[in-house]
Design an enzyme around this catalytic site. Structure first.
Site, PDB file in Angstrom:
ATOM      1  N   LYS A 201     -44.373  14.661  39.786  1.00 10.94           N
ATOM      2  CA  LYS A 201     -43.906  15.031  41.124  1.00 10.94           C
ATOM      3  C   LYS A 201     -44.753  16.157  41.707  1.00 10.94           C
ATOM      4  CE  LYS A 201     -41.015  17.749  43.813  1.00 10.94           C
ATOM      5  NZ  LYS A 201     -40.760  19.206  43.867  1.00 10.94           N
TER       6      LYS A 201
ATOM      7  N   ASP B 282     -38.173  13.903  44.375  1.00  9.34           N
ATOM      8  CA  ASP B 282     -37.376  14.866  43.626  1.00  9.34           C
ATOM      9  C   ASP B 282     -35.937  14.363  43.566  1.00  9.34           C
ATOM     10  OD1 ASP B 282     -36.364  15.284  46.167  1.00  9.34           O
ATOM     11  OD2 ASP B 282     -37.189  17.295  46.386  1.00  9.34           O
TER      12      ASP B 282
END
Length: 217
Positions: A121, A139
């Site tokens: 991420k 997320d």
């Protein structure tokens, strides 16, 4: 609506609401963005932005940061979650950037993910926001909203990322990631909307009466 119709409507509406969403983490260049994103793990962007000015005074480039002690870095970021682990990662990745990348942040997903404290991420955010490469960072908040909006069955963030990439054109990913974040914070937060209250949830699922329970990643 079918899934693709939901995605098309969401993209249109979010573009109307947030035509040019700013990057929420204060930074100066790819390196400071990388560090700021690393710091944001299990912490709000707002909190990160309160400590990074002092951190950049301590060191705002890989060479200077690599020469600082972990204790110095920790003293600046101590109020953030996982601060000891993050200070170690910042020191370590800074040294690697100096030793292996001429002090520059590599514009390469695989090389970014090899850096200490940098997961998929974080690497995706840097690729998208620092280098403009198509990426769709997911997320826990985007994971939750994608489920609420019927864009994925949400077994994990990896699957959610793949599902979102399949639904939206690549040229929209970088802005859309930010647009979803801003909409989620303003209208569709974990506590502010249960899948039945905000405009998007009500438009997509007008007959939904019970709170939607999302699968955790």
């Amino acid at each position: 609506m079918r899934k693709q119709e939901r995605a098309d409507w969401i993209l249109q509406r979010l573009t109307e609401l947030y035509p040019a969403p700013p990057i929420p983490l204060d930074h100066r260049d790819p390196y400071t963005l990388l560090v700021a994103v690393l710091l944001s793990a299990q912490c709000t962007d707002k909190m990160v932005n309160t400590v990074t000015p002092a951190l950049w005074e301590l060191a705002d480039n890989p060479l200077d940061m690599s020469q600082r002690k972990e204790e110095e870095i920790l003293s600046v970021i101590r109020r953030l979650g996982l601060a000891p682990r993050k200070s170690k990662a910042i020191k370590g990745l800074s040294q690697i950037l100096v030793d292996e990348h001429q002090g520059q942040v590599p514009a390469d997903m695989e090389q970014l993910e090899r850096l200490p404290g940098v997961g998929h991420k974080t690497a995706s955010v840097v690729m998208a926001q620092a280098f403009g490469a198509p990426a769709f960072p997911v997320d826990t908040h985007i994971h939750r909203l994608a489920q609420r909006w019927g864009l994925t069955n949400g077994k994990n963030v990896k699957q959610t990322e793949a599902d979102l990439k399949a639904l939206f054109p690549a040229e929209t990913w970088n802005l859309l990631h930010l647009q979803i974040i801003y909409y989620g914070r303003e209208f569709c937060s974990a506590r502010g909307c249960d899948g039945t209250r905000c405009e998007i949830c009500r438009t997509l699922y007008p007959s939904r009466k019970k709170p939607f329970v999302a699968n955790k990643p």
